[in-house]
Design a protein around this motif. Structure first.
Motif, mmCIF file in Angstrom:
data_model
loop_
_atom_site.group_PDB
_atom_site.id
_atom_site.type_symbol
_atom_site.label_atom_id
_atom_site.label_comp_id
_atom_site.label_asym_id
_atom_site.label_seq_id
_atom_site.Cartn_x
_atom_site.Cartn_y
_atom_site.Cartn_z
ATOM 1 N N PHE A 323 0.620 -0.968 -0.032
ATOM 2 C CA PHE A 323 -0.083 -0.319 0.260
ATOM 3 C C PHE A 323 0.534 1.347 0.075
ATOM 4 O O PHE A 323 0.197 2.525 -0.729
ATOM 5 N N CYS A 324 2.335 1.569 0.869
ATOM 6 C CA CYS A 324 3.582 2.470 1.061
ATOM 7 C C CYS A 324 3.176 2.421 -0.964
ATOM 8 O O CYS A 324 4.059 3.920 -1.632
ATOM 9 N N GLY A 325 3.532 1.750 -1.520
ATOM 10 C CA GLY A 325 4.194 1.663 -2.760
ATOM 11 C C GLY A 325 3.214 2.596 -3.718
ATOM 12 O O GLY A 325 3.162 2.788 -4.311
ATOM 13 N N MET A 326 2.275 1.830 -3.578
ATOM 14 C CA MET A 326 0.983 2.307 -4.200
ATOM 15 C C MET A 326 0.803 3.700 -4.135
ATOM 16 O O MET A 326 0.643 4.484 -5.049
ATOM 17 N N GLN A 327 0.963 4.155 -2.634
ATOM 18 C CA GLN A 327 1.213 5.377 -1.992
ATOM 19 C C GLN A 327 1.892 6.611 -3.098
ATOM 20 O O GLN A 327 1.085 7.346 -3.528
ATOM 21 N N ILE A 328 2.744 5.954 -3.227
ATOM 22 C CA ILE A 328 4.390 6.423 -3.766
ATOM 23 C C ILE A 328 4.241 7.224 -5.282
ATOM 24 O O ILE A 328 4.207 8.505 -5.980
ATOM 25 N N ALA A 329 3.657 6.014 -5.861
ATOM 26 C CA ALA A 329 3.599 6.172 -6.679
ATOM 27 C C ALA A 329 2.309 6.882 -6.960
ATOM 28 O O ALA A 329 2.317 7.964 -8.462
ATOM 29 N N ILE A 330 1.298 6.633 -7.450
ATOM 30 C CA ILE A 330 0.241 8.524 -6.778
ATOM 31 C C ILE A 330 0.252 9.177 -7.084
ATOM 32 O O ILE A 330 -0.323 9.756 -7.319
ATOM 33 N N SER A 331 0.980 9.342 -5.426
ATOM 34 C CA SER A 331 1.460 11.139 -5.385
ATOM 35 C C SER A 331 2.218 11.503 -6.641
ATOM 36 O O SER A 331 2.199 12.457 -7.233
ATOM 37 N N ILE A 332 3.365 10.384 -6.968
ATOM 38 C CA ILE A 332 4.065 11.135 -8.180
ATOM 39 C C ILE A 332 3.346 11.323 -9.751
ATOM 40 O O ILE A 332 3.654 12.892 -10.063
#
Length: 414
Positions: A323-332
């Motif tokens: 979920f953290c990986g997803m959050q980093i990607a969606i933020s970028i």
């Protein structure tokens, strides 16, 4: 020599956002705790919050029109001052017998103000900054929001536990007034627009111009808006519904584990914002399809871990990492997408187009929550049947969008 990022105007805007967001977050946390204590029902407050989003969705286009017609600095000052007055009046009127009514009215009023303020703030950034600094500026504003989200609930919880609801509301009032003071010091040029006649004619013409712009003249912006909404539909649906459901219900872990996961997600959002700033000038727009695909790739191990015999803590660790990986990607992706829309929209239409951005993505979130609420209930014994197919779908969307981003990368900008 390029324009510096932290101009006086931008610093004042960021300082205002820090104060405003902090005041908003401590207020909403205190209100939620008060309602939970008074009613014993999380559903009541969730219903109030859902109802309060409706004015934002409906009025955002009007907020965009105002942002393109009036001085944006003055709009922000007026809205934050009015928000402070509204919270102050609510605090004065609040009593045990009318609490739910006063809180509901307050949240609706703040939602109305948000419909006008969000597109105005987003339209201010490209008016203050140029070129790649627009991306960096959006990244900074996103970092400020993430840090506020991480720290304000803790401060709000301490204040509420020590002093009760009304002192927290007064602290929020102070934050709104401080924000208005910072914004009062911003210096922006006037927006002069054509069209005479009555207000109805102006609204009709502005609405027609902006809709025509994104549906006929620059259809790529409409496609980008839909991509942003689609990614938010999947990510927010899975995150807001799936993460607490998996941690508390599927894995049977206590609230401390869920609190830790929420904190890690907030940190991941900050990391994503910092990464977006560092990637400015390096990550070409044509590569944004990879960030979409990365969202899906990160989701796959979150589902796959339920196919192997491991303990609850191991599954929890994999979920948090995924979920953290997803959050980093969606933020970028979100920062670059919003910046791209700002860079490709003329100043006369910025407020309205940013209002559509806000309204469309705002609609996608509750839709995603409803769909994934149903899916996680239906597949509670096999959540991998929700996570893995969702990850695959997002990867396919990323692959299909590659050609679109390649064309958009070479499109002319205003």
């Amino acid at each position: 020599m390029g324009q510096k990022l932290f101009t006086k105007n931008f610093v004042l805007l960021v300082m205002g956002q820090v104060s405003s967001l902090f005041g908003n977050y401590i207020l909403r946390l205190a209100l939620s705790m008060y309602v939970l204590e008074a009613t014993g029902s999380a559903a009541v407050f969730a219903g109030i919050l859902t109802a309060a989003t409706i004015p934002t969705i409906l009025l955002s286009p009007l907020g965009g029109i105002l942002a393109d017609r009036a001085n944006r600095r003055n709009i922000m000052v007026a809205l934050d001052a009015l928000a402070g007055i509204a919270v102050l009046c609510a605090a004065v009127c609040l009593s045990g017998s009318n609490a739910l009514t006063v809180i509901s009215i307050l949240l609706v009023v703040l939602s109305v103000f948000g419909a006008f303020e969000t597109p105005t703030v987003q339209a201010c950034i490209p008016q203050m900054l140029t070129g790649d600094n627009i991306i960096r500026g959006n990244a900074v504003v996103n970092q400020v929001a993430s840090v506020s989200y991480l720290t304000a609930p803790m401060a709000g919880g301490i204040l509420y536990a020590a002093f009760g609801l009304k002192p927290v509301m007064y602290a929020s009032v102070l934050c709104f007034f401080i924000t208005a003071l910072f914004e009062r010091l911003i210096k922006l040029g006037e927006q002069t627009r054509g069209y005479g006649g009555d207000i109805l004619s102006i609204v009709k013409n502005d609405f027609a111009d902006s809709i025509g712009f994104i549906t006929k003249e620059r259809t790529d912006i409409m496609k980008l808006l839909l991509l942003a909404a689609l990614s938010r539909f999947f990510v927010m649906g899975v995150t807001l519904v799936g993460l607490p459901y998996i941690v508390r219900t599927i894995l049977g872990l206590d609230a401390q584990y869920y609190g830790g996961a929420e904190s890690m997600l907030a940190i991941a959002t900050i990391v994503g914002s910092i990464a977006a700033g560092l990637l400015t000038g390096k990550l070409k727009y044509r590569r944004l399809s990879l960030t979409i695909a990365l969202i899906g790739i990160c989701m796959l191990p979150g589902g796959a871990v339920f196919l192997v015999p491991t303990g609850a803590v191991v599954k929890y660790a994999v979920q948090v990492a995924a979920f953290c990986g997803m959050q980093i990607a969606i933020s970028i992706f979100s920062i670059f997408a919003v910046s791209m829309i700002q860079q490709n929209t003329p100043d006369a239409l910025l407020g309205k187009v940013m209002a559509y951005t806000s309204a469309i993505t705002l609609c996608a979130q509750p839709a995603g929550q409803m769909v994934y609420g149903f899916l996680f209930d239906a597949f509670r014994e096999a959540v991998y049947l929700v996570l893995i197919p969702t990850g695959v779908i997002i990867c396919i969307i990323g692959a299909l969008s590659a050609g679109f981003f390649k064309k958009l990368d070479g499109s002319p900008r205003f």
